[in-house]
Design an enzyme around this catalytic site. Structure first.
Site, PDB file in Angstrom:
ATOM      1  N   GLY A 193      23.082  33.393  -4.432  1.00 56.25           N
ATOM      2  CA  GLY A 193      23.852  34.395  -4.885  1.00 56.25           C
ATOM      3  C   GLY A 193      25.034  33.500  -4.468  1.00 56.25           C
ATOM      4  O   GLY A 193      25.494  32.891  -3.255  1.00 56.25           O
ATOM      5  N   ALA A 229      31.732  33.227  -1.162  1.00 50.45           N
ATOM      6  CA  ALA A 229      31.262  33.456   0.203  1.00 50.45           C
ATOM      7  C   ALA A 229      29.525  32.623  -0.904  1.00 50.45           C
ATOM      8  O   ALA A 229      29.928  32.679  -2.091  1.00 50.45           O
ATOM      9  CB  ALA A 229      30.488  34.863   0.456  1.00 50.45           C
ATOM     10  N   ASP A 283      28.249  51.410   0.219  1.00 55.30           N
ATOM     11  CA  ASP A 283      28.072  51.174  -1.430  1.00 55.30           C
ATOM     12  C   ASP A 283      26.504  51.720  -0.736  1.00 55.30           C
ATOM     13  O   ASP A 283      26.180  49.934  -1.465  1.00 55.30           O
ATOM     14  CB  ASP A 283      28.256  49.622  -0.482  1.00 55.30           C
ATOM     15  CG  ASP A 283      28.514  48.976  -2.138  1.00 55.30           C
ATOM     16  OD1 ASP A 283      28.703  49.437  -3.435  1.00 55.30           O
ATOM     17  OD2 ASP A 283      28.660  47.722  -2.061  1.00 55.30           O
TER      18      ASP A 283
END
Length: 370
Positions: free
Chosen positions: A19, A24, A136
């Site tokens: 990812g 990042a 989250d």
């Protein structure tokens, strides 16, 4: 040096890209010391916003170094290079995330959902007992190991709950995460109790596990809030959910924060207990609480109607992970909600368009909490 060279010197052979965001990226790597694959999150200090660098990143690193629970992704090592690149070496969720699992296989059987939900709830209890909140919780942040056990991940929005002079937990004002998983008090901009909001998110996740869809359509936040505050929950008839499972979801998605279940009550609930047959005679009374009596009827008196088309929305990771986005995160005094719609990435809408539903009875007339 490039990432591969830096990691090689630390005993890691860089693998594939898992990812990538604005500042990042996450890659797989083989650990020569551990003798298995790991995940490597790489953050470049030069590319991150100041508030993330000063607030969210230190919180995440400190909390990751603290956590040690079998249902939480393990952090093996954190190091930083002289040029400001941070490497976080973590356990790899080899079976992907829960959203992808449900997308591929559909709603889980209650026995499988019970096992996974118990693991997730145990992880949250561990965190809450340490006064750590995740903030989250969503299916994308729940990874699966080789045996499909739950591994809670992504603590980018996590924090330690401060207490006042009397020892009471202080309220939070920051909106974090995805609107579809957020508690109504968060969406309204009301100062909230973070632990209680984690519980609401658990209710959304459990609903998704057993129904394969979202409990609420978040394309219209104002309308969604009205339905949530009326304590209306539609359960698909096609899933044949048990009364015990509906009872738990009903009490997790409780708009009244004073009546929403606590984590200990979740773990002791009859549906969560592996061997308990549970509320075979439990009902939801007029006050929305469990009692003994006849099996509850979740079918409305009105004729059956097609379910509202909902999207099990996988929000772009750039919108919910501070290390994966280019925009600055809101500070502690700012409410900044992300409610943009996206096309359905899960392929679950087709099933929902023609499905019948049955509706949970509202516990009381709509209330507004201020």
């Amino acid at each position: 040096m490039d990432d591969a060279s830096i990691l090689k010197r630390r005993g890691y052979i860089l693998g594939i890209n898992l990812g990538e965001g604005s500042y990042a990226k996450v890659k797989s790597a083989y650990s020569e010391r551990l003798k298995f694959n790991v995940a490597v999150k790489i953050i470049d200090r030069k590319k991150v916003p100041t508030d993330f660098l000063e607030k969210f990143l230190p919180r995440e690193i400190e909390i990751l170094a603290t956590l040690n629970h079998r249902s939480i992704i393990r952090t093996y090592e954190i190091f930083e290079t002289s040029d400001g690149r941070i490497y976080i070496i973590m356990e790899l969720g080899v079976q992907g995330d829960l959203l992808g699992f449900i997308k591929t296989r559909g709603a889980l059987h209650e026995d499988d959902a019970r096992k996974k939900f118990h693991q997730l709830s145990s992880a949250i209890k561990y965190c809450h007992d340490l006064d750590i909140v995740h903030r989250d919780l969503k299916c994308e942040n729940i990874l699966l190991d080789k045996d499909f056990n739950i591994k809670l991940s992504d603590f980018g929005f996590s924090k330690r709950c401060p207490r006042d002079d009397s020892g009471r937990l202080m309220l939070s004002k920051t909106f974090c995460g995805s609107a579809a998983y957020a508690a109504p008090e968060v969406l309204q901009g009301i100062p909230y109790q973070p632990k209680v909001c984690d519980i609401w998110s658990l209710g959304v996740i459990l609903y998704i596990m057993v129904c394969g869809s979202m409990p609420y359509d978040d394309s219209n936040i104002k309308k969604m809030l009205r339905i949530q505050k009326e304590h209306r929950i539609n359960f698909p008839r096609s899933k044949n959910l048990t009364g015990e499972c509906k009872d738990l979801i009903y009490h997790l998605l409780q708009p009244d924060i004073n009546r929403r279940l606590h984590i200990d009550e979740i773990l002791s609930h009859c549906w969560v207990q592996p061997k308990a047959q549970g509320l075979s005679s439990g009902v939801i009374n007029e006050e929305g609480e469990s009692s003994r009596g006849a099996e509850p009827s979740w079918t409305p008196d009105t004729p059956d109607t097609p379910a509202t088309k909902l999207e099990l929305q996988e929000e772009a990771r750039s919108e919910t992970r501070p290390e994966m986005q280019s925009k600055s995160k809101p500070d502690e005094e700012t409410m900044q909600m992300r409610v943009s719609r996206q096309s359905d990435p899960t392929g679950l809408n087709g099933e929902l368009q023609s499905r019948e539903t049955e509706e949970g009875v509202p516990s009381r007339p709509p209330e507004t909490h201020t």
